[in-house]
Design a protein around this motif. Structure first.
Motif, PDB file in Angstrom:
ATOM      1  N   LEU A 179       0.839  -1.195   0.000  1.00  0.00           N
ATOM      2  CA  LEU A 179       0.000   0.000   0.000  1.00  0.00           C
ATOM      3  C   LEU A 179       0.879   1.253   0.000  1.00  0.00           C
ATOM      4  CD1 LEU A 179      -3.427   0.333   1.477  1.00  0.00           C
ATOM      5  CD2 LEU A 179      -1.915   2.281   1.716  1.00  0.00           C
ATOM      6  N   GLY A 180       1.981   1.186   0.758  1.00  0.00           N
ATOM      7  CA  GLY A 180       2.899   2.325   0.812  1.00  0.00           C
ATOM      8  C   GLY A 180       3.594   2.578  -0.515  1.00  0.00           C
ATOM      9  N   ARG A 181       3.810   1.506  -1.252  1.00  0.00           N
ATOM     10  CA  ARG A 181       4.468   1.686  -2.550  1.00  0.00           C
ATOM     11  C   ARG A 181       3.500   2.275  -3.582  1.00  0.00           C
ATOM     12  NH1 ARG A 181       6.661  -3.585  -5.189  1.00  0.00           N
ATOM     13  NH2 ARG A 181       4.623  -3.563  -6.197  1.00  0.00           N
ATOM     14  N   VAL A 182       2.272   1.803  -3.568  1.00  0.00           N
ATOM     15  CA  VAL A 182       1.299   2.256  -4.570  1.00  0.00           C
ATOM     16  C   VAL A 182       0.703   3.615  -4.180  1.00  0.00           C
ATOM     17  CG1 VAL A 182      -0.890   1.670  -5.721  1.00  0.00           C
ATOM     18  CG2 VAL A 182       0.765  -0.122  -5.218  1.00  0.00           C
ATOM     19  N   LEU A 183       0.491   3.803  -2.860  1.00  0.00           N
ATOM     20  CA  LEU A 183      -0.198   5.018  -2.388  1.00  0.00           C
ATOM     21  C   LEU A 183       0.535   5.572  -1.151  1.00  0.00           C
ATOM     22  CD1 LEU A 183      -3.829   3.532  -2.644  1.00  0.00           C
ATOM     23  CD2 LEU A 183      -2.786   5.157  -4.234  1.00  0.00           C
ATOM     24  N   PRO A 184       1.716   6.144  -1.361  1.00  0.00           N
ATOM     25  CA  PRO A 184       2.539   6.525  -0.206  1.00  0.00           C
ATOM     26  C   PRO A 184       1.891   7.577   0.696  1.00  0.00           C
ATOM     27  CG  PRO A 184       3.466   7.373  -2.280  1.00  0.00           C
ATOM     28  CD  PRO A 184       2.364   6.435  -2.654  1.00  0.00           C
TER      29      PRO A 184
END
Ligand code: OAK
Length: 792
Positions: free
Chosen positions: A358-363
């Protein structure tokens, strides 16, 4: 209408009547029906703007719509006119209707519920918009090859979709990836990738054409069509790479039903349509409001399960990063807009994303989720965590970000309170509410069952499709022999229609006088299609041993798809087909028992099967089916239910009367209790010689002689594990089926029982459900005036 159709044929399709195909005629008819929706649609939109009313935004990954020609023609009151116009033009209206592909943008219950809600919102005149994804490929097509499910891509958009309006001007940028920069107390997201979401609008017309809302589906496309420099170098693949990547987002519906998918693409799909929808509704709001703080007064955003749960963080991001509001205030403001519907308690279906993903796609969203978590922990120390063991729990996120959370049947809501969200419920004791599901009577009685509808209208008038409680007026006819004969004749008509279809499409001859016993739904262990086929084998054993014992002839009908990766569900399909082959060719029982499993069950097939059913199979392990909606459709069409005390079965039974419902099996509490005793399955099987025999037959290869070990896994699992308690409920199910056999022998009593079902399930109209949401969750009113409010 005839002139309009001819004009469309000529000017929209470029065909003359002499060369037009069925497709051309269908398109011409559909376009002329679409024309008739436009004025009420404009009037409705205009009225919502002028009155500055609050709107409902229903965010759903799935809308399982089915065909539309007949539905729209009926809602506009134009069926007779359309039929006559086509006849004048030398065309068979029914053939054109059948030419339309199903819009299958959903997997099952959750998606079909969304479609029923759209119909009810429009009928009730509640200003609303449905938001979802315009998948290029809907739910896969199912075929059986040697009894095994094979999947094929579905291609509904290979032909033009007649009902939609493309809106290239309504496009939004959707960002992914990259990093977040913090400066002067402000956050700035620098995304790595951007795609465009483009709107396609389908008007949704309510009953009698009084109001129309919009279903807005988003399609993904690249920001720049292709890379001209690469193209000019001759590297054509590189030139269209970004285009292919972008379009992938709306390419295909995930075929999972209540199982988790851990795919990055799925997360991108969820964010894609949620972010586009929020940009769109905020643009609409800001076009005639100055103060973003007024948003909750004008927008009720409903999350259809957790798939759009990223709406919470996304709305906060916009409020904080764009509008400069504080984090705490933004969380509160967003919460006042959001409602969350839970549709399942199955642990494997509760969405969890790895934090790193999730952090990679939507930091930026991950940062905001941490802020939501901090705020929740600050206000309620020890509250269940959204961020937990490296995962983001979307259920907890949706719960914490919603002002109301609802279950979809009374039992399910109680279980939501006492199990998955028990701790959050203690902290927020008024947040969880119940809204028992419903179905639209327009499609699921008026449309699919003309024989019964005509009879009902003759008796109680024609107002029932918009006020289903009026079916109560049929109660007094349960003692009227003449009426019951006609009621039975309507069922018989539908059974004949189905028999003809089965003979043509499945090559199996079935007798319309036999009991039609139907189980149609996704294939899942908790729905226990395997218990049904085991019972069928047990019945066959008894019939075969003693064929002249006065049996009630039965046709067992199955329909449903298995998620492509769900191995056990696929084994169950294979088993049903193997058993069907053996039983259907047994000369001893040929007039007593048949099994039919037509491939590719969909909305259209449901519309034919349900009106023809005598017995509706609702046999899930108690506590597992959140509600069910097929159960309501069958009861409405005069089938009796054999079922457990699960989901909405409980309420259906209360409405139709215990004496008109075949109840069996453990209760939800007993299920929990039984599971505490290791070896419960073995113990139950050992007590049931009948079940033992059936399991032995399967294990010995009776139904797969060339591959006798085929079902060892399935049978072994029932002996040793049996998580869904088939073994424990089997005898009670078998005995209850025999009670149904006995009752069916007396047509007069059976049809009186069936009538009690039809007459008493008006409450399960999705109009009632939607009015409940409007009153308890959305706080919106009908824009059609006081008349509708009264019936709420
Ligand atoms: C699908 C994916 C994830 C979570 C739930 C579902 C789903 O389809 N659930 C079904 O929703 C229906 C509508 O509320 C219910 O009637 C079914 O019982 C439930 O399984």
């Amino acid at each position: 209408m005839k002139d309009e159709i001819l004009a469309h044929l000529r000017y929209s399709l470029g065909k003359d009547a002499g060369h037009a195909s069925v497709y051309d005629w269908r398109m011409a008819l559909s376009l002329s029906l679409r024309d008739r929706m436009v004025d009420p649609w404009f009037r409705s939109t205009q009225a919502s703007y002028e009155k500055r009313v609050k709107r409902v935004y229903y965010l759903s990954m799935e809308f399982l719509i089915g065909r539309l020609v007949e539905d729209i023609a009926a809602n506009l009151g134009l069926v007779d006119e359309a039929r006559a116009a086509m006849a004048d033009l030398g065309q068979d209206y029914d053939l054109l209707v059948k030419d339309e592909p199903d819009a299958a943008l959903g997997n099952g219950g959750l998606g079909r519920l969304a479609a029923c809600f759209m119909d009810s919102l429009a009928t009730l005149g509640i200003p609303a918009m449905g938001y979802g994804i315009r998948y290029e490929h809907g739910l896969f097509e199912q075929d059986f090859v040697e009894g095994k499910q094979v999947e094929k891509a579905e291609t509904w958009l290979a032909q033009r979709h007649a009902w939609e309006f493309e809106r290239p001007e309504v496009s939004y940028q959707i960002n992914f990836g990259g990093h977040v920069q913090h400066q002067d107390g402000k956050a700035k997201w620098h995304p790595h990738e951007t795609v465009l979401a483009t709107a396609y609008d389908t008007p949704v017309i309510g009953w009698q054409g009084k109001w129309a809302n919009t279903l807005r589906l988003w399609s993904a496309r690249p920001q720049t069509e292709f890379d001209l420099a690469s193209f000019n170098r001759g590297d054509y693949l590189a030139a269209s790479r970004s285009e292919a990547l972008a379009r992938t987002i709306s390419r295909v519906l995930y075929p999972d039903d209540t199982t988790e998918t851990g795919k990055e693409l799925r997360l991108k799909q969820e964010y894609f349509f949620t972010a586009a929808s929020l940009q769109d509704l905020l643009r609409r709001f800001l076009s005639d409001h100055d103060n973003i703080r007024d948003l909750p007064e004008f927008a009720a955003i409903q999350l259809n399960d957790t798939h759009p749960a990223i709406a919470g963080p996304e709305l906060i991001r916009i409020l904080v990063d764009r509008h400069g509001l504080g984090m705490v205030e933004s969380i509160e403001l967003a919460r006042r807009c959001l409602g969350y519907t839970n549709h399942t308690l199955l642990p494997e279906a509760l969405e969890r994303w790895p934090e790193w993903l999730l952090g990679r796609v939507l930091p930026r969203h991950l940062e905001i989720i941490r802020a939501i978590e901090d705020s929740q922990q600050g206000q309620h120390p020890g509250s269940p965590r959204i961020l937990d063991h490296g995962n983001v729990n979307m259920g907890e996120l949706a719960f914490i970000m919603a002002h109301k959370v609802n279950g979809v049947s009374a039992l399910h809501t109680d279980l939501v309170k006492s199990t998955v969200f028990a701790d959050l419920h203690r902290i927020h004791p008024t947040r969880i509410v119940n809204q028992t599901n419903g179905i639209t009577p327009r499609r699921w009685l008026h449309g699919c069952n003309p024989a019964l509808s005509t009879l009902i209208t003759r008796e109680i008038g024609d107002a029932w499709p918009a006020d289903l409680d009026q079916l109560r007026g049929l109660r007094s006819l349960a003692g009227d022999k003449g009426f019951l004969t006609e009621f039975r004749a309507a069922k018989r008509t539908n059974k004949e229609r189905l028999s003809n279809w089965v003979s043509e499409h499945c090559g199996v001859a079935i007798d319309p006088d036999a009991m039609f016993d139907i189980q149609i739904k996704r294939i899942h262990e908790y729905k226990r299609q395997h218990m049904n086929i085991l019972e069928t084998i047990a019945l066959w054993n008894d019939m075969h041993a003693n064929p002249t014992a006065g049996w009630t002839p039965r046709v067992k009908i199955f329909g449903g798809k298995a998620a492509p990766g769900y191995h056990v569900a696929k084994e169950i399909i294979h088993l049903i087909n193997d058993v069907a082959r053996v039983i259907n060719t047994d000369p001893v029982t040929r007039d007593l028992l048949k099994i039919v499993y037509p491939p590719n069950y969909n909305v259209t097939m449901a519309e034919m099967l349900i009106p023809a059913a005598d017995l509706s199979e609702q046999i899930s392990t108690a506590g597992k089916e959140a509600s069910g909606t097929g159960n309501m459709k069958f009861a409405l069409n005069g089938a009796l239910t054999i079922g457990t005390l699960d989901g909405a079965n409980v309420e259906i039974r209360e409405h139709v009367g215990a004496e008109n419902f075949f109840l069996f099996g453990l209760t939800a509490e007993e299920v929990v209790e039984r599971r505490k005793h290791p070896g419960y399955a073995r113990a139950a099987i050992e007590q049931s010689p009948r079940l033992q025999k059936v399991l032995a037959q399967i294990a010995e290869g009776r139904f797969a002689p060339q591959d006798p070990g085929r079902y060892h896994g399935l049978v072994g699992n029932l002996w040793d594990h049996d998580h869904f308690l088939v073994s424990c409920d089997f005898d009670s199910y078998f005995d209850t089926q025999r009670r149904a056999d006995e009752a069916f022998k007396n047509p007069a009593t059976w049809s009186a029982m069936a009538l009690h079902n039809t007459a008493n399930v008006g409450w399960f109209s999705s109009d009632r459900t939607v009015q409940g949401y409007a009153r308890d969750i959305w706080h919106v009113r009908s824009a059609l005036g006081a008349t509708l409010e009264q019936s709420a």
